[in-house]
Write a protein that holds these residues in place. Structure first.
Motif, PDB file in Angstrom:
ATOM      1  N   GLU A  52     -16.703  23.683  -6.039  1.00  0.00           N
ATOM      2  CA  GLU A  52     -17.668  23.797  -4.945  1.00  0.00           C
ATOM      3  C   GLU A  52     -19.080  24.092  -5.441  1.00  0.00           C
ATOM      4  OE1 GLU A  52     -18.095  25.938  -0.575  1.00  0.00           O
ATOM      5  OE2 GLU A  52     -16.471  26.530  -1.942  1.00  0.00           O
ATOM      6  N   GLU A  53     -19.234  25.010  -6.371  1.00  0.00           N
ATOM      7  CA  GLU A  53     -20.571  25.356  -6.835  1.00  0.00           C
ATOM      8  C   GLU A  53     -21.243  24.164  -7.509  1.00  0.00           C
ATOM      9  OE1 GLU A  53     -22.033  28.063 -10.369  1.00  0.00           O
ATOM     10  OE2 GLU A  53     -21.524  29.326  -8.643  1.00  0.00           O
ATOM     11  N   ARG A  54     -20.485  23.391  -8.281  1.00  0.00           N
ATOM     12  CA  ARG A  54     -21.041  22.204  -8.932  1.00  0.00           C
ATOM     13  C   ARG A  54     -21.445  21.159  -7.898  1.00  0.00           C
ATOM     14  NH1 ARG A  54     -16.790  24.020 -12.038  1.00  0.00           N
ATOM     15  NH2 ARG A  54     -17.171  24.312 -14.281  1.00  0.00           N
ATOM     16  N   PHE A  62     -30.176  23.991  -3.841  1.00  0.00           N
ATOM     17  CA  PHE A  62     -30.367  25.042  -4.837  1.00  0.00           C
ATOM     18  C   PHE A  62     -30.429  26.436  -4.228  1.00  0.00           C
ATOM     19  CE2 PHE A  62     -32.600  21.176  -6.436  1.00  0.00           C
ATOM     20  CZ  PHE A  62     -31.691  20.856  -7.415  1.00  0.00           C
ATOM     21  N   TYR A  63     -30.876  26.544  -2.994  1.00  0.00           N
ATOM     22  CA  TYR A  63     -30.988  27.855  -2.360  1.00  0.00           C
ATOM     23  C   TYR A  63     -29.623  28.483  -2.097  1.00  0.00           C
ATOM     24  CZ  TYR A  63     -29.934  25.271   1.928  1.00  0.00           C
ATOM     25  OH  TYR A  63     -29.336  24.460   2.873  1.00  0.00           O
ATOM     26  N   LYS A  64     -28.553  27.695  -2.199  1.00  0.00           N
ATOM     27  CA  LYS A  64     -27.209  28.226  -1.977  1.00  0.00           C
ATOM     28  C   LYS A  64     -26.533  28.680  -3.267  1.00  0.00           C
ATOM     29  CE  LYS A  64     -26.055  25.809   2.292  1.00  0.00           C
ATOM     30  NZ  LYS A  64     -25.013  25.029   3.018  1.00  0.00           N
ATOM     31  N   ARG A  67     -27.231  32.370  -8.173  1.00  0.00           N
ATOM     32  CA  ARG A  67     -26.701  32.937  -9.421  1.00  0.00           C
ATOM     33  C   ARG A  67     -25.581  32.031  -9.934  1.00  0.00           C
ATOM     34  NH1 ARG A  67     -27.778  37.122  -6.041  1.00  0.00           N
ATOM     35  NH2 ARG A  67     -29.186  38.764  -6.806  1.00  0.00           N
ATOM     36  N   PRO A  68     -25.924  30.988 -10.645  1.00  0.00           N
ATOM     37  CA  PRO A  68     -24.927  30.019 -11.125  1.00  0.00           C
ATOM     38  C   PRO A  68     -23.890  30.678 -12.024  1.00  0.00           C
ATOM     39  CG  PRO A  68     -27.157  29.172 -11.392  1.00  0.00           C
ATOM     40  CD  PRO A  68     -27.293  30.613 -11.051  1.00  0.00           C
ATOM     41  N   GLU A  69     -22.651  30.238 -11.861  1.00  0.00           N
ATOM     42  CA  GLU A  69     -21.558  30.802 -12.649  1.00  0.00           C
ATOM     43  C   GLU A  69     -20.950  29.788 -13.604  1.00  0.00           C
ATOM     44  OE1 GLU A  69     -18.753  32.508  -9.980  1.00  0.00           O
ATOM     45  OE2 GLU A  69     -20.139  34.038  -9.224  1.00  0.00           O
ATOM     46  N   ASN A  70     -21.577  28.618 -13.745  1.00  0.00           N
ATOM     47  CA  ASN A  70     -21.116  27.638 -14.724  1.00  0.00           C
ATOM     48  C   ASN A  70     -22.323  26.918 -15.305  1.00  0.00           C
ATOM     49  OD1 ASN A  70     -21.480  24.881 -13.183  1.00  0.00           O
ATOM     50  ND2 ASN A  70     -20.545  26.297 -11.711  1.00  0.00           N
ATOM     51  N   LEU A  71     -22.139  26.287 -16.453  1.00  0.00           N
ATOM     52  CA  LEU A  71     -23.253  25.680 -17.183  1.00  0.00           C
ATOM     53  C   LEU A  71     -23.909  24.558 -16.397  1.00  0.00           C
ATOM     54  CD1 LEU A  71     -24.933  25.465 -19.761  1.00  0.00           C
ATOM     55  CD2 LEU A  71     -23.175  23.950 -20.708  1.00  0.00           C
ATOM     56  N   TYR A  72     -23.096  23.733 -15.735  1.00  0.00           N
ATOM     57  CA  TYR A  72     -23.642  22.606 -14.981  1.00  0.00           C
ATOM     58  C   TYR A  72     -24.608  23.091 -13.896  1.00  0.00           C
ATOM     59  CZ  TYR A  72     -23.778  18.468 -11.952  1.00  0.00           C
ATOM     60  OH  TYR A  72     -24.186  17.412 -11.177  1.00  0.00           O
ATOM     61  N   SER A  73     -24.168  24.056 -13.109  1.00  0.00           N
ATOM     62  CA  SER A  73     -25.016  24.580 -12.040  1.00  0.00           C
ATOM     63  C   SER A  73     -26.235  25.305 -12.595  1.00  0.00           C
ATOM     64  CB  SER A  73     -24.213  25.530 -11.139  1.00  0.00           C
ATOM     65  OG  SER A  73     -23.156  24.846 -10.506  1.00  0.00           O
ATOM     66  N   SER A  77     -30.014  24.326 -11.759  1.00  0.00           N
ATOM     67  CA  SER A  77     -30.791  25.342 -11.049  1.00  0.00           C
ATOM     68  C   SER A  77     -32.236  25.398 -11.534  1.00  0.00           C
ATOM     69  CB  SER A  77     -30.140  26.721 -11.201  1.00  0.00           C
ATOM     70  OG  SER A  77     -30.253  27.198 -12.540  1.00  0.00           O
ATOM     71  N   SER A  78     -32.480  24.905 -12.760  1.00  0.00           N
ATOM     72  CA  SER A  78     -33.854  24.903 -13.275  1.00  0.00           C
ATOM     73  C   SER A  78     -34.759  24.013 -12.420  1.00  0.00           C
ATOM     74  CB  SER A  78     -33.872  24.428 -14.730  1.00  0.00           C
ATOM     75  OG  SER A  78     -33.404  23.097 -14.839  1.00  0.00           O
ATOM     76  N   ILE A  79     -34.152  22.972 -11.809  1.00  0.00           N
ATOM     77  CA  ILE A  79     -34.929  22.112 -10.914  1.00  0.00           C
ATOM     78  C   ILE A  79     -35.335  22.894  -9.675  1.00  0.00           C
ATOM     79  CG2 ILE A  79     -34.891  19.995  -9.533  1.00  0.00           C
ATOM     80  CD1 ILE A  79     -32.774  18.908 -11.456  1.00  0.00           C
TER      81      ILE A  79
END
Length: 281
Positions: A52-54, A62-64, A67-73, A77-79
């Motif tokens: 789901e996070e990916r 991005f506002y959702k 605090r990303p919990e995986n590398l892809y997200s 998130s930098s965007i």
């Protein structure tokens, strides 16, 4: 049938990975991708939660994912952070594209689904500018909605007057004026005694120009604006139009300072529910 196939899938994780790959490459460019995601969310919630996070990151929401919990997200998130740094908000890719266009061009004509948030980006742009602004809506029913939105955005700022009429009032305070008008009411802009410093015109639901009767009023208004306010920014927004650049051709707007694009992207999953008379379906 697509619903039954997804419901009966024995490899939902692999299926969702394939959908995520497509989403990463092309984005949510059609409702089919969003519908597929919605169906997996319903029929395979445990599997969906693993990705789901990916998926949310790939959608550009991005506002959702603050605090990303995986590398892809984390990488995507930098965007979102770049948008936040530039515009003060976490914008979706479509919203950011629209905002860059209105920042850089004098004439903009875009088409995007309601869920894409194009009007949000344009309203924010208007709020951050100096000088007067005019929002043209197709009906009086939409005037109250826009006025309420703008009032929330300015949060009681006494230096800004938001009105649905072209009136020469509070001239001693010389407030910034934001007019929310129908094409018919906008004709008063050319007869008022007030000294207006209009920097931007936003034509929401600009497809009204194709209406057989009201389209004439709309087109005449655009041409009068071009003549009376030649340096003003003109923004046209449509819900579903394949050729938004038609506004430029119709009004002889030079292409070198114009931007037109039809966005097919959506951000909201849609599920179709059918009720059949046959009890076996």
């Amino acid at each position: 049938m697509k619903v039954r196939k997804i419901q009966g899938s024995v490899t939902p994780y692999d299926d969702l990975v394939a959908v995520l790959d497509e989403l990463h490459r092309v984005g949510p460019i059609n409702s089919s991708i969003l519908e597929t995601l919605s169906l997996y969310r319903i029929f395979h919630p445990d599997t969906f939660s693993q990705l789901e996070e990916r998926i949310i990151s790939a959608l550009g929401l991005f506002y959702k994912v603050l605090r990303p919990e995986n590398l892809y997200s984390f990488l995507l998130s930098s965007i979102g952070e770049a948008h936040k740094s530039t515009y003060g908000e976490y914008l979706t890719p479509v919203q950011a594209s629209v905002r860059r266009a209105v920042d850089n061009k004098q004439f903009i004509s875009i088409s995007a689904p309601t869920s894409a948030g194009k009007s949000y980006s344009i309203r924010d742009f208007i709020a951050e500018q100096n000088g007067d602004a005019v929002v043209i809506v197709p009906s009086r029913a939409l005037i109250a909605e826009y006025i309420n939105t703008m009032k929330e955005r300015f949060n009681g700022d006494k230096g800004v007057m938001i009105t649905s009429f072209v009136d020469a009032i509070f001239t001693n305070r010389d407030p910034r004026r934001i007019f929310v008008l129908t094409p018919e009411r906008a004709r008063d802009l050319f007869t008022t005694s007030a000294k207006l410093d209009i920097k931007v015109f936003f034509f929401d639901e600009a497809h009204v120009s194709e209406d057989r009767s009201r389209g004439v009023v709309f087109d005449v208004l655009v041409r009068r604006i071009q003549k009376a306010f030649p340096s003003a920014k003109l923004i046209f927004a449509h819900p579903f139009v394949d050729n938004p650049d038609a506004q430029f051709k119709k009004h002889n707007i030079p292409a070198d300072n114009a931007y037109a694009r039809s966005y097919t992207h959506g951000t909201v999953g849609k599920i179709c529910v059918f009720q059949h008379s046959n009890s076996h379906c």
